[in-house]
Design a protein around this motif. Structure first.
Motif, PDB file in Angstrom:
ATOM      1  N   SER A  57      -2.482   1.710  -3.609  1.00  0.00           N
ATOM      2  CA  SER A  57      -2.103   3.050  -2.625  1.00  0.00           C
ATOM      3  C   SER A  57      -1.744   4.354  -3.616  1.00  0.00           C
ATOM      4  CB  SER A  57      -0.576   2.627  -2.179  1.00  0.00           C
ATOM      5  OG  SER A  57      -0.608   1.596  -1.297  1.00  0.00           O
ATOM      6  N   ASP A  58      -1.803   5.505  -2.944  1.00  0.00           N
ATOM      7  CA  ASP A  58      -1.892   6.774  -3.717  1.00  0.00           C
ATOM      8  C   ASP A  58      -0.420   6.853  -3.744  1.00  0.00           C
ATOM      9  OD1 ASP A  58      -1.152   7.594  -1.077  1.00  0.00           O
ATOM     10  OD2 ASP A  58      -2.843   8.789  -0.736  1.00  0.00           O
ATOM     11  N   THR A  59      -0.148   8.078  -4.436  1.00  0.00           N
ATOM     12  CA  THR A  59       1.479   8.384  -4.572  1.00  0.00           C
ATOM     13  C   THR A  59       1.996   8.508  -3.324  1.00  0.00           C
ATOM     14  OG1 THR A  59       0.693   9.815  -6.382  1.00  0.00           O
ATOM     15  CG2 THR A  59       2.880   9.984  -5.831  1.00  0.00           C
ATOM     16  N   ALA A  60       1.631   9.001  -2.361  1.00  0.00           N
ATOM     17  CA  ALA A  60       2.198   9.257  -1.037  1.00  0.00           C
ATOM     18  C   ALA A  60       2.260   7.856  -0.308  1.00  0.00           C
ATOM     19  CB  ALA A  60       1.168  10.034  -0.219  1.00  0.00           C
ATOM     20  N   GLY A  61       1.805   6.614  -0.777  1.00  0.00           N
ATOM     21  CA  GLY A  61       1.955   5.320   0.026  1.00  0.00           C
ATOM     22  C   GLY A  61       0.711   4.817   0.899  1.00  0.00           C
ATOM     23  N   ASP A  62      -0.211   5.732   0.864  1.00  0.00           N
ATOM     24  CA  ASP A  62      -1.457   5.256   1.802  1.00  0.00           C
ATOM     25  C   ASP A  62      -2.338   4.485   0.927  1.00  0.00           C
ATOM     26  OD1 ASP A  62      -0.638   7.105   3.923  1.00  0.00           O
ATOM     27  OD2 ASP A  62      -1.429   8.635   3.133  1.00  0.00           O
TER      28      ASP A  62
END
Length: 642
Positions: A209-214
């Motif tokens: 996941s990326d920092t935003a959680g996606d």
């Protein structure tokens, strides 16, 4: 084609998603006073925070690079999304159903590419998680169990399994409405002889996941001997997955990293799992690549990169781990944080250590002990025979070249002194001079641009202690004199515009009667024009956020828009902001405008001399008399004379 998103729905999304909550997914925010928050800007490299967020106004602004805007603008910029993609993503977070003019709804195949690719990865992750429960996945469950991970651990980290067939996932995602082009672009499928086939087959799957959680990618571990692929296979580079810009586990660790001001960098997916389960919830890992500049930027924004921050690397003690440590040391100076290295007994990684000695041993491992620079230099020096002059000289030459890359002279000297001790050279000053000489040579080859840190010594404006951030000089698009806060006129005009944007109730309705020409600085005149086109400061009395959005929308270009956001979040020069303070700013701006007009008229009369017509002379003298009376009234009665 789907229509544009309904304006009321866009407003609802802006109001429903707090800007500080969104920005906090990417960087650590701290109190900046005046109701604002601050952090390290995610849009340019900086060492002290010049990025400010105003939750009450729903705006952000960086006083270093001049980026600014609302929640939608922030997400568009940081995730490279279109306006509609951003609104759709934020609406999904807020649970808002969007309406589309001319279309009624947005067909799924017309949604933005990034959103579609992320949705495909989310669907794939759910598919893999269910597949881990299948009889075929027994080998995967056994792999996890042998490493100390039960079903709860697998669920927490969303570990899954990719079936061994050719196109199980591809057929599943097609059934969900994803096109073959989307599946190939996402990296979940690849071209086969008869069409797309699954990229990952018969492997244990970790979602990345990326920092935003996606979820933007996957890491896949080989399980069977007949699998001829690499031990670990990652998602290829795609529009949403760049391996140099992702850290496995960052979505789980980011809050604790920010809270503890500490990060632990490990080497693999199972190491991250082991650390988190042992209570080291700040652990993250790179995804099949060396720890590099983009990873540093991610961590710095979360750590706030201050002197109390700690970054601990857990490289293996083998030769590959030593090389990784040397690479990390060369990047070490890009942190303000202190960096350390932790190597487990017998070269075990955190996963093996947890199996062999339990959770306490993992927690003990990552307690800072050996500074990274010390480990890196000892690795270099250890390759030479220090019992001989030739060996000591060769060790010094190689190690000194590494120390010379440290740009901060005081740190460079300190490390050089310690290097003398590692090599066994009693003359510390000789080593210091040698390192300094190599540093000068390197600068000579690299040019002056190498000096002064990441921004070559020419970083953005910094906030003076105890005051508001200094404005940048205007962009080339502005004509006229540059902004100068030593100018009383510019200072007052700036304060009045800040009042009109941040506290319109204090200056309305008087402000809206002010002409654009009453602002002597061209950038400020441009902002005054934007306020006018947005309906005036009185519009801010009903809904300040919508008013600010309207002012930004009225900006003719990004330069003016940036100045609007800067003024909308900047703190005032006075601690007490009330009607009296607002009245002073209103009077000063008007009074200077009146005095300028008097000077202009009198100057014209002087230039014309006896050539002026009698009726023109009388009209001019009358105008001067009226203006002088007005100025006298302003000086005597203040805002009451407006």
């Amino acid at each position: 084609m789907a229509g544009r998103i309904n304006d009321d729905d866009v407003k609802a999304v802006r109001d429903a998603v707090p800007i500080d909550a969104v920005v906090s997914e990417y960087l650590q925010l701290r109190n900046a006073g005046g109701g604002n928050l601050k952090g390290l800007c995610p849009f340019h490299d900086e060492k002290s925070p010049s990025f400010q967020v105003s939750p009450g106004k729903g705006l952000f602004h960086c006083f270093g690079c001049q980026e600014g805007g609302d929640t939608i603008a922030f997400v568009m910029k940081i995730d490279h999304l279109s306006f509609s993609e951003t609104v759709e993503r934020l609406a999904a977070k807020a649970g808002i159903t969007l309406r589309y003019e001319e279309g009624g709804y947005n067909p799924s195949h017309q949604r933005g590419e990034r959103i579609r690719l992320i949705e495909a990865h989310q669907a794939a992750a759910e598919f893999y998680v269910r597949a881990l429960e299948s009889p075929e996945a027994e080998i995967g469950r056994k792999f996890l169990a042998e490493r100390g991970f039960d079903q709860d651990a697998a669920t927490h980290f969303r570990v899954g399994y990719s079936p061994a067939g050719w196109d199980h996932l591809t057929r599943y995602l097609r059934g969900k409405g994803f096109s073959d082009k989307e599946l190939i672009t996402s990296g979940l499928s690849q071209d086969g002889r008869r069409g797309p086939i699954d990229r990952f087959r018969g492997r244990l799957m970790w979602p990345i996941s990326d920092t935003a959680g996606d979820i933007v990618g996957f890491g896949a571990r080989k399980l069977r001997d007949d699998d001829n692929g690499p031990k670990y296979l990652n998602t290829p580079e795609t529009p949403i997955y760049k391996k140099s810009q992702v850290l496995y586990g960052i979505d789980l660790a980011k809050k604790d990293i920010a809270k503890a001001s500490r990060a632990v960098v490990v080497e693999g997916y199972t190491d991250v799992m082991a650390c988190h389960l042992a209570g080291v919830t700040t652990a993250i890992a790179t995804c099949g690549t060396a720890f590099g500049n983009d990873h540093i930027k991610i961590l710095r924004r979360l750590l706030m990169d201050n002197g109390s921050a700690r970054v601990i690397f857990t490289f293996d003690g083998d030769s590959a781990g030593q090389k990784a440590a040397l690479r990390a040391f060369e990047d070490d100076q890009k942190f303000a944080a202190e960096t350390y290295i932790a190597i487990a007994p017998e070269g075990m990684d955190p996963c093996d250590l947890r199996l062999a000695k339990g959770d306490d041993a993992v927690r003990d491992l990552v307690e800072p002990r050996t500074p990274l620079f010390e480990f890196a230099l000892r690795q270099i020096v250890g390759r030479y025979d220090l019992e001989t002059p030739a060996g000591r000289g060769a060790a010094l030459d190689e190690a000194a070249a590494v120390v010379a890359k440290i740009k901060t002279s005081s740190v460079q000297r300190e490390v050089a002194v310690q290097l003398a001790g590692f090599v066994g050279i009693l003359d510390q000053e000789f080593v210091v001079r040698r390192v300094a000489q190599l540093a000068r040579w390197a600068r000579g080859k690299g040019g002056d641009g190498e000096r002064g840190g990441p921004q070559g010594g020419r970083g953005g404006p910094r906030a003076p202690r105890g005051g508001a951030p200094q404005p940048a000089a205007p962009a080339p698009g502005f004509s006229g004199p540059a902004l100068n806060l030593r100018s009383p006129a510019h200072r007052t005009e700036r304060e009045l515009l800040k009042l009109a944007l941040q506290k319109p109730a204090l200056v309305s309705p008087a402000f809206d009667a002010y002409g654009v020409d009453e602002f002597t600085a061209p950038p400020y005149a441009a902002v005054r024009r934007c306020i006018e086109e947005a309906g005036g400061a009185e519009q801010g009395l009903a809904d300040n956020r919508e008013y600010l959005v309207a002012v930004m929308d009225a900006a003719p270009d990004n330069t003016v828009r940036s100045l609007v956001t800067e003024l909308a979040v900047e703190v005032f020069m006075s601690r007490t902001i009330d009607e009296t303070y607002a009245g002073v700013q209103l009077v000063q701006v008007r009074l200077r405008a009146v005095d300028r007009r008097i000077d202009d008229v009198q100057g014209s009369l002087t230039r014309l001399g006896s050539n002026v017509a009698p009726h023109e002379l009388a009209a001019a003298q009358n105008e001067v008399w009226v203006l002088q009376q007005y100025a006298q009234s302003l000086r005597a009665h203040g805002a009451a004379a407006l």
